[in-house]
Design a protein around this motif. Sequence first.
Motif, short mmCIF file in Angstrom:
data_model
loop_
_atom_site.label_atom_id
_atom_site.label_comp_id
_atom_site.label_asym_id
_atom_site.label_seq_id
_atom_site.Cartn_x
_atom_site.Cartn_y
_atom_site.Cartn_z
N SER A 133 13.52 -0.50 -0.62
CA SER A 133 13.23 -1.41 0.72
C SER A 133 12.67 -0.40 1.78
O SER A 133 11.96 -0.92 2.64
N GLY A 136 9.07 0.01 1.69
CA GLY A 136 7.89 -0.97 1.78
C GLY A 136 7.05 -0.97 0.58
O GLY A 136 6.07 -1.77 0.96
N LYS A 138 6.90 -2.53 -1.77
CA LYS A 138 6.93 -4.03 -2.59
C LYS A 138 5.86 -4.77 -1.68
O LYS A 138 5.33 -5.82 -2.08
N GLN A 139 5.75 -4.54 -0.35
CA GLN A 139 4.63 -5.24 0.29
C GLN A 139 3.20 -4.41 0.30
O GLN A 139 2.35 -4.72 0.93
N LEU A 170 4.19 -0.26 7.97
CA LEU A 170 5.32 -0.62 7.12
C LEU A 170 6.57 -0.07 7.22
O LEU A 170 7.59 -0.31 7.21
N ARG A 189 3.41 4.58 5.52
CA ARG A 189 2.80 3.49 4.75
C ARG A 189 2.39 2.19 5.93
O ARG A 189 2.72 1.91 6.78
N LYS A 191 -0.54 -1.26 6.24
CA LYS A 191 -1.27 -2.14 5.54
C LYS A 191 -2.20 -2.88 6.83
O LYS A 191 -2.13 -2.38 7.86
N ASN A 192 -2.96 -3.71 6.31
CA ASN A 192 -4.06 -4.32 6.98
C ASN A 192 -5.21 -3.34 7.48
O ASN A 192 -5.89 -3.48 8.61
N GLN A 217 -2.10 -1.35 -3.37
CA GLN A 217 -2.92 -2.50 -3.81
C GLN A 217 -4.12 -2.51 -4.73
O GLN A 217 -4.30 -2.94 -5.67
#
Length: 227
Positions: A133, A136, A138-139, A170, A189, A191-192, A217
């Motif tokens: 968790s 992050g 899992k995202q 994240l 971490r 994203k985007n 990803q």
Amino acid sequence: MLVKNWMSKDVITVDIDDSMKTAIKLMEDYNIRRIPVLKKDRLKGIVSYLDINRESASQANALAVSELNYLIEKIKVKDIMSANPKTISPHDTVEEAAVVMLEQKIGSLPVIDSNGKLIGIITESDIFKVLISMTGIKQGGIQFAFNLPDKSGSIKEVADVFRSYGGSMLSIMTSYEHAEKGYRQVYIRMKNIEREELNKLINELKRFDLLYIVDNQERTRKIFYEF
């Protein structure tokens, strides 16, 4: 992160006068390795798969199979349990629980409230859930690892670069475990991040002593420095 938010609340227990056979069946039915032992709703010990194996092995050489099965029904949990186990409060942190488990070389801690009542148990698996968790992972996203000077503002400089590329953070974690004196390792971490901008971003981040990136990803990774 408090223990009460991550512990397992539906605790499988045995009574102190239950048989070893009962404990074995519960472990098999619920796929667990440790069971708190109660006497009148008060924690008295923990019986583990290791305790049962140890007792079974000590009897196996001297007894026939039929005798061993009979003995398993007669041996009480109280005869093989670990008495007075280490416990933790629901208001202690998960990190504190992890330290106790590591130092004591145990895989779980019963959680006891202010009235001395067993209200949960936190296990190695729960600690793993916290780690997952916090990172992050899992995202998805991309994890960037750095070796940064241990001084005010060093993380902000890196964060400013990420911000200029429009990414969303994240998680951010730090460790001194494998870092040289005066440095810390920082794991961010993101994203985007636009894929067409990624190589340009990486080249810009190398001035901060970029160790590696792991792209969950795309399932790729690049190692820039072995440590």
